[in-house]
Design an enzyme around this catalytic site. Structure first.
Site, PDB file in Angstrom:
ATOM      1  N   GLU A 151       0.741  -1.032  -0.048  1.00 28.48           N
ATOM      2  CA  GLU A 151      -0.068   0.038   0.182  1.00 28.48           C
ATOM      3  C   GLU A 151       1.000   1.151  -0.304  1.00 28.48           C
ATOM      4  OE1 GLU A 151      -2.874   0.080  -0.554  1.00 28.48           O
ATOM      5  OE2 GLU A 151      -4.026  -1.560   0.351  1.00 28.48           O
ATOM      6  N   CYS A 159      -2.429   9.320   2.840  1.00 31.20           N
ATOM      7  CA  CYS A 159      -2.089   8.843   1.257  1.00 31.20           C
ATOM      8  C   CYS A 159      -3.363   9.132   0.473  1.00 31.20           C
ATOM      9  CB  CYS A 159      -1.840   7.318   1.466  1.00 31.20           C
ATOM     10  SG  CYS A 159      -3.081   6.577   2.514  1.00 31.20           S
TER      11      CYS A 159
HETATM   12  P1  NAD Z   1       8.511   4.997   4.449  1.00 30.88           P
HETATM   13  O1  NAD Z   1       8.420   3.967   3.352  1.00 30.88           O
HETATM   14  O2  NAD Z   1       9.700   5.764   4.772  1.00 30.88           O
HETATM   15  O3  NAD Z   1       8.379   3.840   5.758  1.00 30.88           O
HETATM   16  C1  NAD Z   1       7.410   2.892   6.159  1.00 30.88           C
HETATM   17  C2  NAD Z   1       7.931   2.114   6.828  1.00 30.88           C
HETATM   18  O4  NAD Z   1       8.949   1.235   6.358  1.00 30.88           O
HETATM   19  C3  NAD Z   1       8.588   2.484   8.180  1.00 30.88           C
HETATM   20  O5  NAD Z   1       8.368   1.445   9.472  1.00 30.88           O
HETATM   21  C4  NAD Z   1      10.222   2.105   7.830  1.00 30.88           C
HETATM   22  O6  NAD Z   1      10.848   2.059   9.104  1.00 30.88           O
HETATM   23  C5  NAD Z   1      10.229   1.009   6.938  1.00 30.88           C
HETATM   24  N1  NAD Z   1      11.205   0.885   6.610  1.00 30.88           N
HETATM   25  C6  NAD Z   1      12.117   1.880   5.607  1.00 30.88           C
HETATM   26  N2  NAD Z   1      12.967   1.338   5.024  1.00 30.88           N
HETATM   27  C7  NAD Z   1      12.588   0.077   4.879  1.00 30.88           C
HETATM   28  C8  NAD Z   1      13.229  -0.904   4.040  1.00 30.88           C
HETATM   29  N3  NAD Z   1      14.606  -0.923   3.475  1.00 30.88           N
HETATM   30  N4  NAD Z   1      12.861  -2.177   4.316  1.00 30.88           N
HETATM   31  C9  NAD Z   1      12.001  -2.547   5.285  1.00 30.88           C
HETATM   32  N5  NAD Z   1      11.277  -1.500   5.772  1.00 30.88           N
HETATM   33  C10 NAD Z   1      11.671  -0.185   5.899  1.00 30.88           C
HETATM   34  O7  NAD Z   1       7.176   5.627   4.702  1.00 30.88           O
HETATM   35  P2  NAD Z   1       6.478   6.735   5.597  1.00 30.88           P
HETATM   36  O8  NAD Z   1       7.288   8.022   5.579  1.00 30.88           O
HETATM   37  O9  NAD Z   1       6.562   6.296   7.205  1.00 30.88           O
HETATM   38  O10 NAD Z   1       4.994   7.027   5.277  1.00 30.88           O
HETATM   39  C11 NAD Z   1       4.747   7.783   4.212  1.00 30.88           C
HETATM   40  C12 NAD Z   1       4.376   7.049   2.954  1.00 30.88           C
HETATM   41  O11 NAD Z   1       3.382   5.953   3.184  1.00 30.88           O
HETATM   42  C13 NAD Z   1       3.685   7.917   1.749  1.00 30.88           C
HETATM   43  O12 NAD Z   1       4.406   7.882   0.467  1.00 30.88           O
HETATM   44  C14 NAD Z   1       2.226   7.466   2.137  1.00 30.88           C
HETATM   45  O13 NAD Z   1       1.626   7.957   0.902  1.00 30.88           O
HETATM   46  C15 NAD Z   1       2.178   6.155   2.263  1.00 30.88           C
HETATM   47  N6  NAD Z   1       0.816   5.456   2.808  1.00 30.88           N
HETATM   48  C16 NAD Z   1       0.194   4.916   1.981  1.00 30.88           C
HETATM   49  C17 NAD Z   1      -0.850   4.276   2.660  1.00 30.88           C
HETATM   50  C18 NAD Z   1      -1.821   3.379   1.566  1.00 30.88           C
HETATM   51  O14 NAD Z   1      -2.681   2.835   2.124  1.00 30.88           O
HETATM   52  N7  NAD Z   1      -1.577   3.167   0.366  1.00 30.88           N
HETATM   53  C19 NAD Z   1      -1.073   4.621   3.566  1.00 30.88           C
HETATM   54  C20 NAD Z   1      -0.589   5.369   4.418  1.00 30.88           C
HETATM   55  C21 NAD Z   1       0.711   5.934   4.041  1.00 30.88           C
END
Ligand code: NAD
Length: 498
Positions: free
Chosen positions: A237, A271
């Site tokens: 997502e 999002c």
């Molecule tokens: P992010 O991708 O930076 O981090 C998300 C999670 O992934 C965190 O827990 C982080 O620690 C972990 N992570 C980071 N690098 C990783 C790796 N290499 N391997 C595994 N895990 C890793 O995102 P964010 O800044 O926390 O959230 C914002 C983003 O999330 C925006 O792009 C937003 O649109 C998206 N989002 C999407 C939805 C949806 O339902 N489509 C919902 C909410 C947020």
């Protein structure tokens, strides 16, 4: 966040007050396999339970969440700085999906019969078995709803879960494990591990059977590549750039209020927020007038009584400012807001409305994640659809018209996983149908029948009614029939279908 040589700790600070929201120990990447091992042991019991045995556990979890709304909302506010009412509202999402899947999981996962035609002497059906241990990695913007949403589907399917919440909101994540235990769920059925990207990556590499990730497209892509090494299934997502299409026969006042609400909600860190608006020229001026009125009514006060809170991290203000300034330099006109507000602890951004934007601006192309609503004039429905679809993202969108049939037609042509007609965001909560993005916005998706089935192995079984159909078909070796037999059989079976 503090770090020491041996033990790393996460100490998130409130963007509202600067107060620490709590402290948890980082689960180092080398410790993740052990957590997944404990989850696998717990799966032996949880996965073997019938739906009616699991249901009381999930009901108790739901009841406890309902009873603990104030406690949970306080933790959400302390880590994210969002408005207290919005923190409560977030829990509705969790409760809706818990209610739906506790009631419907058994029916949704009932074996599905296939028609026997043309092999009438063989029965066939598909069974849905829990896939095993689900690794759940989540972001910070809905720090309780998003990890619980994935967990509820996994648990209802009979999986155990290991959740890695965002490093910015670990206390919300920890609360999920605490509440699960308090509600009486068996130990290790719900586990939470803490840390940064390296801990998340270790969860993907560990002996998990599926990874459900919510977050940015770039991390989603790296998780998909990592999981592909063992062909581990993933649910992704990811980000969005939701378009709102406002047609000339829309209720302009409603459409304008929605643009502002879903553009600035949660400080735009959303999002499924409205990030670009295409308005047909006949109603453009009315729309701008209504949107300007609506944005003026948002209480942009800093502190905990504003309609929107601070950004969770100050860097986000720079991303938003850069996109905004570039748009203004290229001719966009600022109608409201436009500035960041620095306080002692957090950075806020004024609710911002712009017109005169062009579809090619970065502000219209890339995820902004701030309270900014750019509006563009279009000639007609066709141009609106064409521009809305011209995006690598495909999460959500909305079409606004008083003519429902027309709205449904436009919605069917929008290149996104979900669309709302005369509304926005509701799909993100609507439990009975799938929610999920396409393109840069995701893979597979959640909610509905598809959401829970993602956490299952689909095992298809055939059973011979009288004897082997393949034998009756003379398919067994040594060969007793030639090509003529198969041609005759094909004509008998399908020749009458013209
Ligand atoms: P992010 O991708 O930076 O981090 C998300 C999670 O992934 C965190 O827990 C982080 O620690 C972990 N992570 C980071 N690098 C990783 C790796 N290499 N391997 C595994 N895990 C890793 O995102 P964010 O800044 O926390 O959230 C914002 C983003 O999330 C925006 O792009 C937003 O649109 C998206 N989002 C999407 C939805 C949806 O339902 N489509 C919902 C909410 C947020």
């Amino acid at each position: 966040m503090t770090t020491s040589a041996e033990t790393r700790w996460l100490t998130p600070k409130s963007p509202l007050t600067g107060e620490p929201a709590g402290t948890v120990r980082v689960t180092e990447p080398q410790e993740v396999a052990a957590a997944v091992g404990r989850s696998r042991s717990a799966f032996v019991g949880w996965g073997a339970m019938s739906h009616s045995q699991r249901r009381p556990h999930l009901r108790a979890f739901a009841k406890l969440i309902l009873k603990s709304m104030d406690r949970i909302a306080q933790v959400i506010v302390s880590e994210t700085g969002k408005n207290l009412a919005d923190a409560h509202a977030e829990l509705i999402g969790t409760l809706v999906s818990l209610d739906f899947y506790t009631r419907r999981a058994e029916k949704l996962l009932r074996p599905k019969k296939g028609s026997s035609w043309p092999f009438l002497l063989t029965r066939g059906w598909t069974e849905y078995h829990p896939i095993g241990v689900a690794g759940i990695i989540s972001p910070w913007n809905y720090p309780f709803y998003l990890p619980t949403l994935s967990a509820i589907q996994a648990l209802s399917a009979g999986c155990t879960v290991v959740i890695k919440p965002s490093e910015l909101t670990p206390m919300c994540g920890q609360l999920i494990e605490d509440l699960a235990l308090e509600a009486g769920l068996p130990k290790d059925v719900v586990q939470v591990i803490h840390g940064y990207g390296d801990t998340g990556a270790a969860l993907v590499d560990a002996d998990t059977d599926i990874v459900a990730f919510t977050g940015s497209p770039s991390v989603g892509r790296s998780i998909a590549a990592q999981a592909a090494q063992t062909l581990k299934p993933v649910v992704l997502e990811l980000g969005g750039k939701d378009a709102q299409i406002v047609l000339e026969d829309a209720d302009v006042k409603d459409a304008a209020r929605a643009a502002i609400t879903f553009g600035v909600f949660n400080a735009g860190q959303q999002c499924v927020g409205i990030e670009r608006v295409y308005v047909v020229e006949d109603v453009y001026d009315d729309f701008i007038a209504e949107a300007t009125k609506a944005v003026g009514r948002i209480n942009a006060a800093t502190g905990d009584n504003g309609d929107i809170g601070p950004f969770i991290s100050p860097n986000q203000a720079d991303v938003v400012e850069t996109q905004l300034q570039a748009a203004i330099a290229d001719g966009a006109r600022l109608l409201a807001g436009g500035s960041k507000i620095n306080t002692d602890h957090g950075v806020y951004f004024e609710p911002t409305l712009l017109d005169g934007v062009d579809h090619s601006m970065v502000l219209m192309q890339e995820e902004t994640f701030g309270p900014v609503i750019p509006v563009m004039k279009v000639a007609d429905e066709e141009e609106a659809i064409e521009l809305a679809n011209d995006s690598p993202y495909g999460l959500h969108g909305s079409a606004w018209t008083k003519n429902k049939k027309r709205g449904h037609r436009v919605a069917s042509r929008m290149k996104t996983g979900t669309v709302a007609v005369n509304d926005h965001l509701i799909n993100f909560l609507y439990p009975t149908i799938k929610f999920g993005g396409i393109g840069e916005s995701g893979l597979n998706g959640q909610l509905g029948e598809e959401g829970i089935k993602a956490f299952t192995i689909h095992r298809s079984i055939t059973s011979a009614r009288l004897g082997p159909t393949t034998k009756l078909l003379s398919a067994w070796l040594p060969r007793r029939v030639g090509p003529r037999y198969w041609k005759t059989l094909a004509r008998v079976l399908f020749g009458w279908r013209r």
